[in-house]
Scaffold this active site. Sequence first.
Site, short mmCIF file in Angstrom:
data_model
loop_
_atom_site.label_atom_id
_atom_site.label_comp_id
_atom_site.label_asym_id
_atom_site.label_seq_id
_atom_site.Cartn_x
_atom_site.Cartn_y
_atom_site.Cartn_z
N LEU A 1 42.48 91.59 16.07
CA LEU A 1 42.77 91.50 17.49
C LEU A 1 44.14 90.87 17.70
CD1 LEU A 1 39.21 90.27 18.54
CD2 LEU A 1 40.23 92.48 19.16
N TYR B 1 42.49 82.84 18.65
CA TYR B 1 42.72 84.28 18.80
C TYR B 1 42.59 84.97 17.44
CZ TYR B 1 47.72 83.01 17.95
OH TYR B 1 48.91 82.51 17.46
N CYS B 2 42.15 86.22 17.48
CA CYS B 2 41.87 87.01 16.28
C CYS B 2 41.04 86.21 15.27
CB CYS B 2 43.17 87.49 15.64
SG CYS B 2 42.95 88.83 14.44
N PRO B 3 39.85 85.74 15.69
CA PRO B 3 39.04 84.93 14.78
C PRO B 3 38.48 85.74 13.62
CG PRO B 3 37.78 85.47 16.76
CD PRO B 3 39.19 85.98 16.98
N LYS C 1 43.14 75.84 13.79
CA LYS C 1 43.65 76.99 13.03
C LYS C 1 45.17 77.07 13.10
CE LYS C 1 43.33 82.07 13.29
NZ LYS C 1 42.52 83.17 13.86
#
EC number: 2.3.1.204
Length: 281
Positions: A93, A148-150, A161
């Site tokens: 993502l 975001y974009c896990p 992160k």
Amino acid sequence: MSNSRSILSQPEWRIVDQSSLGPTFHALQSFAMDDTLCTSIGKGESAATMRSWVHHNTIVLGIQDSRLPHLEEGISFLKENNFNVIVRNSGGLAVVLDEGVLNVSLLFQETEKGIDIDLGYDTMWHLIQEMLKDYDVTIEAKEIVGSYCPGSYDLSIRDQKFAGISQRRIRGGVAVQIYLCATGSGSERAALVRDFYNLAIQGEETRFTYPEIVPSTMASLSELLDETITVQDLMMRLLKTLQQFAPKLTPSQLTIDEIPLYETNLQRIIDRNNKALGLEK
């Protein structure tokens, strides 16, 4: 991590450093580069390769993001904030790239027994741990919910992160890619992606579940280590670490034989990007 050490221990690492090409270097060119190198390596025509790259103010969307109900409004918002927007040719993502984010690709050949996906991820995790081992911190690989974009190989320190890893395979070649937030504000980057999703979804029901982003779950290495760590600092650490695993590091760009394939790949990626963003005429 002995298996990941064996992947890092190559007779030679080819080094393609594109970390200082500036704002004219487009992210679509990066994906064409990795596809080209991955193909060469898969054919046995190139040594294992490390490619480093930086892109200024770019949001890289995943294929699922291109299906957001109000995508155009989301993209307009990003462009108003001076970000380029592209759709990448692999899963995942939206992620944020800028001058404070170092991207690294490790590209190597599949083995006869095959390299499972987790081993590819573990190899990159091991490399980053080695690069930062003089800091008294634990770098964990686990999903950070709210980022975001896990993914299950989000890299974090104290549950914040700073990096995300992806993987791509092409005809016998493996490309493991990571973005490392070196400087700047991780939470500001996350807030930008949060606002993009809010505008692109607007409360509508979607088939795919997009992440609910909590900006405080993300930070840069400089924030986490309370010390300025620039992209250039990470590059020096990266090269020194690779030297521990390989007797030979060879600076390189594309070969004459690779350039036509790169041009073909780039056009294909541009066409796919335009289709995903609805830019086809």
